[in-house]
Design a protein around this motif. Structure first.
Motif, PDB file in Angstrom:
ATOM      1  N   LYS A  50     -35.935  57.063  15.593  1.00 28.56           N
ATOM      2  CA  LYS A  50     -34.781  56.545  15.802  1.00 28.56           C
ATOM      3  C   LYS A  50     -34.378  55.128  14.632  1.00 28.56           C
ATOM      4  O   LYS A  50     -33.370  55.506  14.486  1.00 28.56           O
ATOM      5  N   THR A  53     -34.126  56.742  11.074  1.00 30.85           N
ATOM      6  CA  THR A  53     -33.289  57.350  11.010  1.00 30.85           C
ATOM      7  C   THR A  53     -32.260  56.828  11.356  1.00 30.85           C
ATOM      8  O   THR A  53     -31.117  56.967  10.988  1.00 30.85           O
ATOM      9  N   HIS A  54     -32.264  55.687  11.598  1.00 29.28           N
ATOM     10  CA  HIS A  54     -30.237  54.982  11.265  1.00 29.28           C
ATOM     11  C   HIS A  54     -29.825  55.382  12.905  1.00 29.28           C
ATOM     12  O   HIS A  54     -28.333  54.684  12.612  1.00 29.28           O
ATOM     13  N   LEU A  55     -30.685  55.564  13.742  1.00 28.07           N
ATOM     14  CA  LEU A  55     -29.726  55.690  14.134  1.00 28.07           C
ATOM     15  C   LEU A  55     -29.488  54.464  15.776  1.00 28.07           C
ATOM     16  O   LEU A  55     -28.979  54.323  16.411  1.00 28.07           O
ATOM     17  N   ILE A  56     -31.230  53.832  16.153  1.00 24.09           N
ATOM     18  CA  ILE A  56     -30.601  52.310  16.038  1.00 24.09           C
ATOM     19  C   ILE A  56     -31.558  51.263  15.595  1.00 24.09           C
ATOM     20  O   ILE A  56     -31.922  51.684  14.602  1.00 24.09           O
ATOM     21  N   ASN A  57     -30.913  49.958  16.170  1.00 19.65           N
ATOM     22  CA  ASN A  57     -30.983  49.272  14.910  1.00 19.65           C
ATOM     23  C   ASN A  57     -32.445  48.772  15.865  1.00 19.65           C
ATOM     24  O   ASN A  57     -32.537  48.552  16.724  1.00 19.65           O
ATOM     25  N   PRO A  74     -29.168  52.348   4.303  1.00 24.18           N
ATOM     26  CA  PRO A  74     -29.389  53.550   5.261  1.00 24.18           C
ATOM     27  C   PRO A  74     -28.309  54.737   4.412  1.00 24.18           C
ATOM     28  O   PRO A  74     -29.788  55.702   4.129  1.00 24.18           O
ATOM     29  N   LYS A  75     -28.006  54.609   3.683  1.00 25.15           N
ATOM     30  CA  LYS A  75     -27.526  55.706   3.279  1.00 25.15           C
ATOM     31  C   LYS A  75     -28.561  55.565   1.561  1.00 25.15           C
ATOM     32  O   LYS A  75     -28.821  56.793   1.695  1.00 25.15           O
ATOM     33  N   LEU A  78     -32.065  57.070   3.212  1.00 24.09           N
ATOM     34  CA  LEU A  78     -31.775  58.590   3.809  1.00 24.09           C
ATOM     35  C   LEU A  78     -32.157  59.185   2.918  1.00 24.09           C
ATOM     36  O   LEU A  78     -31.858  60.954   2.612  1.00 24.09           O
ATOM     37  N   SER A  79     -31.663  58.919   1.167  1.00 25.73           N
ATOM     38  CA  SER A  79     -31.407  60.482   0.551  1.00 25.73           C
ATOM     39  C   SER A  79     -33.093  60.227   0.561  1.00 25.73           C
ATOM     40  O   SER A  79     -34.076  59.949   0.471  1.00 25.73           O
ATOM     41  N   VAL A  81     -34.194  62.454   2.672  1.00 23.04           N
ATOM     42  CA  VAL A  81     -34.978  63.137   4.354  1.00 23.04           C
ATOM     43  C   VAL A  81     -34.408  63.782   4.892  1.00 23.04           C
ATOM     44  O   VAL A  81     -32.596  63.483   5.107  1.00 23.04           O
ATOM     45  N   GLY A  82     -34.911  64.423   5.204  1.00 23.28           N
ATOM     46  CA  GLY A  82     -34.763  65.452   6.445  1.00 23.28           C
ATOM     47  C   GLY A  82     -34.848  64.867   7.197  1.00 23.28           C
ATOM     48  O   GLY A  82     -36.062  64.772   8.131  1.00 23.28           O
ATOM     49  N   THR A  83     -34.208  65.381   8.382  1.00 23.75           N
ATOM     50  CA  THR A  83     -34.466  64.715  10.554  1.00 23.75           C
ATOM     51  C   THR A  83     -33.847  65.716  11.027  1.00 23.75           C
ATOM     52  O   THR A  83     -32.919  66.434  11.430  1.00 23.75           O
ATOM     53  N   VAL A  85     -34.127  64.999  15.345  1.00 25.25           N
ATOM     54  CA  VAL A  85     -34.137  63.848  16.070  1.00 25.25           C
ATOM     55  C   VAL A  85     -33.881  64.628  17.006  1.00 25.25           C
ATOM     56  O   VAL A  85     -32.284  65.029  17.737  1.00 25.25           O
TER      57      VAL A  85
END
Lengths: 313, 262
Positions: A50, A53-57, A74-75, A78-79, A81-83, A85
């Motif tokens: 997480k 994938t920048h869902l949490i810090n 993050p932009k 995450l380019s 990148v497929g996730t 979660v």
């Protein structure tokens, strides 16, 4: 950052009050590898993914994707990148085709590319037949296939999967695994990290394994090497009738056999040796004419895993 | 990161488009449109059925319609804006959207814009209906007065939606965010304004519920009829702008820092 490691984690730490979910984790993923991220429940796998994938810090430390700090940009990170979660939910008012279009538009793909990739991906995840039905009516297994599908949009070079078969029925698990196998075999420039607590899944799919417990990395190596670190292997020979003492003694006397004990109608054989000597053992067991109708072997990765987890407690 | 790039603007429009599609395909939009249509039809035609010549003056017709405008604004913010952010977390769709190469600021603005457009469309429809009906009466206000009044209502809508966005980001459940939005705007703000006016002997122009009167004051006869003859238009506009900007800033700040928990 090393160009050979598209995913790098440096001194990562995540605290929830007093609880430390990830504890100074250092870990890098080799380019074009399919890495299993193993650990028991609560080990810190999902938290790490997480953060990636920048869902949490993170409370401290850094996570890099393609050498870009996820927390800072993050932009950009995450380019490509497929996730997938956990088990994501979709916009139930959209169809799989519309979902793919939405993701494609966010990624900046043009209409033609979105249309052609959508068809190919839905075919790959075996959802072509449901392409224009609203997702709200889909089963969990179907949604997970769509989740995998959307992760493949725009041909990512990194895919991050967090327990992709979790909560699926056996058929759903098998279907998801098949998609992942095809992914592994079909793409050259693709790095995959997949968290799981299913050892057979990891040993089946991944060429590298990282084990984590209490938020700390225990080991990270090639799956084959880890599977050979186990010392004595356990093999269960299944018999039609209860084995006699004489038979057990004969099994004990076979080459490379360390121990032989009776468990009901089975004989549990302790064995030390490589693949060739294992083949010899299986031949010799057959020659005993003891009515052995099956042999099952303890997962080698499981032995390593259980040993490491026990040591880390 | 508050800076916006060209690609971010494109992504904002993609997200806004999806938010509009969500409203159109869901039942919320339909329910809201039905409520608005019912209010218009009842206010316009029920008096006609019950009394002779109820709309003998344009002012009484407009006052009857505009007196409901504030509650419709609150209803719009409750139905659309209060759920827009919380639903991403509650329904776990954030796991798909937030893990994409898109800034949180972009997501915030796209969703806000999408739900504001939907709210505005319904209100513009309501205004068009009121204007069309008023053509059958004498002394209809000018198009400019109607447009200024609509502008005032849209500003109220923006400020109310921004406040609803704060609840949408703070709360964990969409239902709770909707209740908090509705109760705060309809009851709590009025209580505070009432208490202040009792204590100071004047209406607190800086409160959101008071500033919302700006929607009525662009048509002088309506303003006079509602007791808003002295209302300072500019103060009202600025107050709404400040409430909107402050609420948007707060909700944006909280949204960009909000974490996706299991």
């Amino acid at each position: 950052m090393s160009s050979d490691s598209p995913i790098e984690i440096v001194g990562l730490r995540k605290e929830y009050g007093q609880f430390v979910a990830v504890n100074n984790l250092d870990f890098s993923v080799k380019k074009n590898s399919f890495t299993g991220f193993l650990g028991p429940n609560g080990a810190g796998k999902s938290t790490t993914l997480k953060i990636l994938t920048h869902l949490i810090n993170a409370s401290a430390g850094k996570a890099y994707l393609h050498g870009v700090d996820v927390a800072l940009d993050p932009k950009k990170a995450l380019s490509g990148v497929g996730t997938v979660v956990e088990t994501p939910e979709f916009y139930t008012y959209l169809t799989p085709r519309e979902t793919m279009r939405y993701i494609g538009e966010i990624l900046g793909m043009n209409r033609e590319a979105i249309a052609s990739e959508t068809d190919a991906i839905l075919e790959k995840v075996k959802m072509s037949g449901w392409a224009d039905k609203r997702i709200g009516t889909f089963s969990k297994g179907m949604r997970q296939r769509i989740a995998l599908g959307q992760a493949l949009m725009n041909e990512p070079s990194i895919i991050i999967l967090d327990e992709p078969t979790s909560g699926l029925d056996p058929r759903g698990m098998a279907e998801t695994r098949e998609i992942l196998k095809n992914l592994r075999n079909g793409s050259k420039d693709l790095t995959v990290v997949m968290s799981s607590h299913l050892l057979h899944e990891v040993s089946d799919l991944c060429d590298r394994v990282a084990m984590i417990n209490h938020g700390t990395l225990l080991i990270h190596d090639e799956t084959d090497k880890l599977m050979k670190t186990g010392d004595t292997r356990k093999i269960a020979a299944k018999l039609k009738d209860t084995p006699t003492r004489e038979l057990i003694e004969k099994v004990s006397a076979l080459d490379n056999v360390v121990s032989a004990e009776r468990f009901g109608n089975d004989i549990e054989i302790g064995f030390k040796g490589d693949m060739d000597s294992r083949a010899v053992l299986f031949r010799d067991l057959g020659l005993l004419n003891a009515g052995i109708y099956g042999l099952s072997e303890e997962d080698e990765l499981e032995t390593t895993y259980l040993n490491l987890i026990a040591e880390s407690r | 990161m508050m800076y916006i790039e060209t690609d971010d603007i494109r992504q904002i429009s993609v997200i806004a488009k999806n938010e509009i599609r969500k409203s159109l395909r869901g039942r919320k939009f339909l329910a809201y449109a039905v409520i608005i249509a019912m209010i218009f039809l009842l206010i316009t035609f029920l008096p006609l059925a019950l009394m002779d010549d109820p709309w003998n003056s344009m002012t009484s017709f407009l006052v009857a319609h505009f007196s409901f405008a504030t509650i419709l604004v609150i209803l719009a913010a409750t139905i659309f804006a209060s759920s827009t952010y919380v639903s991403e977390f509650e329904e776990r769709t954030a796991l798909i959207l937030f893990t994409r190469p898109v800034k949180r600021t972009t997501i915030y603005l796209g969703k806000f814009m999408g739900c504001f457009i939907m709210e505005a469309v319904v209100f513009i429809g309501y205004y068009v209906a009121v204007c069309s009906a008023s053509l059958f009466l004498n002394d209809s206000p000018s198009a400019g007065q109607y447009l200024a009044s609509l502008g005032g209502i849209l500003l109220c809508l923006l400020a109310a939606s921004a406040l609803a966005a704060v609840f949408s980001v703070i709360m964990r459940k969409a239902g709770m965010a909707a209740i908090m939005t509705f109760v705060t705007m309809l009851i709590l703000l009025s209580i505070v304004s009432g208490a202040i006016s009792i204590a100071t002997h004047e209406m607190p122009w800086y409160m959101l519920d008071q500033a919302m009167n700006v929607a009525f004051v662009f048509i002088p006869d309506v303003a006079k009829n509602l007791g808003l003859g002295d209302f300072d238009q500019m103060k009202g506009i600025l107050t709404l702008a400040v409430w909107g900007a402050a609420s948007m800033f707060m909700s944006w700040l909280l949204f960009t820092r909000k974490e996706m928990q299991s």
